[in-house]
Write a protein that holds these residues in place. Structure first.
Motif, PDB file in Angstrom:
ATOM      1  N   TYR A  45     108.940  78.401 -28.541  1.00 50.35           N
ATOM      2  CA  TYR A  45     108.563  77.338 -28.362  1.00 50.35           C
ATOM      3  C   TYR A  45     108.977  76.075 -29.392  1.00 50.35           C
ATOM      4  N   ALA A  46     109.284  75.025 -28.720  1.00 44.75           N
ATOM      5  CA  ALA A  46     109.505  73.772 -29.258  1.00 44.75           C
ATOM      6  C   ALA A  46     108.711  72.219 -28.649  1.00 44.75           C
ATOM      7  N   PRO A  47     107.952  71.517 -29.824  1.00 45.13           N
ATOM      8  CA  PRO A  47     107.050  70.722 -29.598  1.00 45.13           C
ATOM      9  C   PRO A  47     107.755  69.390 -28.636  1.00 45.13           C
ATOM     10  N   PHE A  48     107.072  68.327 -28.009  1.00 43.12           N
ATOM     11  CA  PHE A  48     107.831  66.993 -27.424  1.00 43.12           C
ATOM     12  C   PHE A  48     106.736  65.928 -27.292  1.00 43.12           C
ATOM     13  N   ALA A  49     107.224  65.042 -26.903  1.00 45.91           N
ATOM     14  CA  ALA A  49     106.845  64.174 -26.459  1.00 45.91           C
ATOM     15  C   ALA A  49     107.115  62.798 -25.983  1.00 45.91           C
ATOM     16  N   VAL A  50     106.238  62.578 -25.058  1.00 49.14           N
ATOM     17  CA  VAL A  50     106.906  61.466 -23.856  1.00 49.14           C
ATOM     18  C   VAL A  50     105.491  60.405 -23.764  1.00 49.14           C
ATOM     19  N   GLN A  51     106.468  58.738 -23.912  1.00 42.11           N
ATOM     20  CA  GLN A  51     105.560  57.721 -24.181  1.00 42.11           C
ATOM     21  C   GLN A  51     106.680  56.367 -22.815  1.00 42.11           C
ATOM     22  N   LEU A  52     105.665  55.935 -22.521  1.00 39.71           N
ATOM     23  CA  LEU A  52     106.036  54.089 -22.365  1.00 39.71           C
ATOM     24  C   LEU A  52     106.563  53.633 -23.628  1.00 39.71           C
ATOM     25  N   SER A  53     107.650  52.861 -23.712  1.00 43.12           N
ATOM     26  CA  SER A  53     107.596  51.549 -25.225  1.00 43.12           C
ATOM     27  C   SER A  53     106.578  50.747 -24.742  1.00 43.12           C
ATOM     28  N   ASP A  54     106.554  50.330 -25.768  1.00 44.00           N
ATOM     29  CA  ASP A  54     105.174  49.593 -25.876  1.00 44.00           C
ATOM     30  C   ASP A  54     105.444  47.574 -25.280  1.00 44.00           C
ATOM     31  N   THR A  55     106.853  47.718 -24.569  1.00 46.20           N
ATOM     32  CA  THR A  55     107.135  47.011 -24.164  1.00 46.20           C
ATOM     33  C   THR A  55     107.170  46.789 -22.313  1.00 46.20           C
ATOM     34  N   SER A  56     107.284  48.325 -21.920  1.00 43.16           N
ATOM     35  CA  SER A  56     106.832  48.495 -20.496  1.00 43.16           C
ATOM     36  C   SER A  56     105.600  47.684 -19.814  1.00 43.16           C
ATOM     37  N   THR A 114     114.693  68.280  -8.887  1.00 44.76           N
ATOM     38  CA  THR A 114     113.773  67.717  -9.919  1.00 44.76           C
ATOM     39  C   THR A 114     112.519  68.660  -9.759  1.00 44.76           C
ATOM     40  N   VAL A 115     110.873  68.184 -10.743  1.00 41.81           N
ATOM     41  CA  VAL A 115     109.450  68.814 -10.380  1.00 41.81           C
ATOM     42  C   VAL A 115     108.709  67.587 -11.167  1.00 41.81           C
ATOM     43  N   ASP A 116     108.295  67.079 -10.703  1.00 34.64           N
ATOM     44  CA  ASP A 116     107.067  66.109 -10.852  1.00 34.64           C
ATOM     45  C   ASP A 116     105.693  67.273 -11.834  1.00 34.64           C
ATOM     46  N   VAL A 117     105.793  65.974 -13.389  1.00 31.27           N
ATOM     47  CA  VAL A 117     105.841  66.693 -14.015  1.00 31.27           C
ATOM     48  C   VAL A 117     103.975  66.066 -14.644  1.00 31.27           C
ATOM     49  N   PHE A 118     104.530  64.652 -14.522  1.00 28.36           N
ATOM     50  CA  PHE A 118     103.162  63.891 -14.909  1.00 28.36           C
ATOM     51  C   PHE A 118     102.971  63.078 -15.125  1.00 28.36           C
ATOM     52  N   ASP A 119     102.171  61.363 -14.993  1.00 32.11           N
ATOM     53  CA  ASP A 119     101.994  60.286 -14.593  1.00 32.11           C
ATOM     54  C   ASP A 119     102.041  59.631 -16.526  1.00 32.11           C
ATOM     55  N   LEU A 120     102.723  58.328 -16.560  1.00 31.84           N
ATOM     56  CA  LEU A 120     102.030  57.276 -17.455  1.00 31.84           C
ATOM     57  C   LEU A 120     101.888  56.077 -16.827  1.00 31.84           C
ATOM     58  N   THR A 121     100.192  55.995 -17.877  1.00 33.54           N
ATOM     59  CA  THR A 121      99.546  54.552 -16.975  1.00 33.54           C
ATOM     60  C   THR A 121      99.439  54.348 -18.329  1.00 33.54           C
ATOM     61  N   ALA A 122     100.006  54.377 -19.068  1.00 38.90           N
ATOM     62  CA  ALA A 122      99.725  52.969 -20.597  1.00 38.90           C
ATOM     63  C   ALA A 122     101.027  53.182 -21.709  1.00 38.90           C
ATOM     64  N   ALA A 123     100.995  52.288 -21.715  1.00 39.29           N
ATOM     65  CA  ALA A 123     102.483  51.552 -22.456  1.00 39.29           C
ATOM     66  C   ALA A 123     101.644  51.829 -23.965  1.00 39.29           C
ATOM     67  N   GLY A 124     102.947  52.839 -25.009  1.00 37.82           N
ATOM     68  CA  GLY A 124     102.585  53.357 -26.435  1.00 37.82           C
ATOM     69  C   GLY A 124     101.422  54.384 -26.240  1.00 37.82           C
ATOM     70  N   GLU A 125     101.327  54.957 -24.869  1.00 40.62           N
ATOM     71  CA  GLU A 125     100.823  56.237 -25.350  1.00 40.62           C
ATOM     72  C   GLU A 125     101.260  57.670 -25.047  1.00 40.62           C
ATOM     73  N   PRO A 126     101.983  58.222 -25.830  1.00 38.15           N
ATOM     74  CA  PRO A 126     102.500  59.691 -25.939  1.00 38.15           C
ATOM     75  C   PRO A 126     101.910  60.754 -25.323  1.00 38.15           C
ATOM     76  N   VAL A 127     102.761  61.809 -24.202  1.00 42.07           N
ATOM     77  CA  VAL A 127     101.597  62.239 -23.661  1.00 42.07           C
ATOM     78  C   VAL A 127     103.018  63.602 -24.561  1.00 42.07           C
ATOM     79  N   SER A 128     101.642  65.026 -25.374  1.00 48.69           N
ATOM     80  CA  SER A 128     102.410  65.721 -26.148  1.00 48.69           C
ATOM     81  C   SER A 128     103.037  66.914 -25.215  1.00 48.69           C
ATOM     82  N   LEU A 129     103.820  67.068 -25.097  1.00 50.35           N
ATOM     83  CA  LEU A 129     104.417  68.693 -24.264  1.00 50.35           C
ATOM     84  C   LEU A 129     104.846  69.627 -25.593  1.00 50.35           C
TER      85      LEU A 129
END
Length: 212
Positions: free
Chosen positions: A100-111, A167-182
């Protein structure tokens, strides 16, 4: 017998008077004609006014960032990117082992735009042919991403072969600077002794609506 009154003769000095008068009249008429001619080419002046409008345009942007600890986010736009830290030694796998390995993805604050995110996997070496992986979205970074506390969130990729393409669709990012934990869950299949290799995952975003 009374004689008729003598007829007064015009002196020679009076002779040119009529031609002179006619010449002055002609000049006057000519002058009058000149004045009328000037009057014919004069146009009335008009007022002019203009109104302008200018639009200024620019392109929005979005920037995907990743983190292996849930705190420090940076952009890695080229492989191999960040190195995932698995809860067990992923370099000494045996058949049926799960890591297992955790990871996170987010939009930068300037997006400025939302992003629809896909994932694609590419293997290197020989071991990838016998590996599968799943990907889960978790509420808290790393809290449920181990054998002791396996992921309980939404499974957005299920048992995908590491050598699968596309590719596989996984999620949407709808706010800047709010990470999705994976949480990545990698399972070893019938691997052979001494095999080694890598899986490189690419998260790719497609811009969506402008962020509020």
């Amino acid at each position: 017998m009374t004689s008729a009154p003598a007829r007064t003769e015009r002196s020679r000095t009076d002779g040119p008077a009529e031609p002179h008068r006619r010449r002055r009249m002609a000049l006057a008429l000519a002058a009058g004609g000149l004045v009328l001619g000037v009057g014919a080419i004069v146009t009335l002046a008009v007022w002019n006014d203009s109104e302008f409008a200018t639009g200024t345009f620019g392109a929005g942007s979005f920037d995907l960032q990743g983190s292996t600890d849930g705190a420090a986010f940076t952009s890695d736009a080229a492989a191999p990117g960040k190195t995932l830290t698995f809860t067990l030694d992923a370099d000494t796998l045996a058949p049926d082992d799960v890591v297992y390995a955790p990871f996170a993805v987010q939009l930068s604050d300037t997006s400025t735009n939302e992003a629809a995110v896909t994932i694609e996997n590419v293997i290197g070496g020989t071991i990838g042919d016998d590996l599968t992986y799943s990907l889960f979205i978790e509420d808290d970074f790393g809290a449920t991403c181990s054998a002791a506390t396996p992921p309980a969130g939404a499974e957005v990729v299920a048992d995908r072969a590491a050598d699968a393409t596309g590719t596989v669709d996984v999620f949407d990012l709808t706010a800047a600077g709010e990470p999705v934990s994976l949480c990545f869950v990698v399972t070893a299949g019938a691997i052979g002794q001494g095999e080694a290799g890598t899986i490189t995952w690419e998260f790719a975003g497609t811009s969506g609506d402008t962020l509020p």
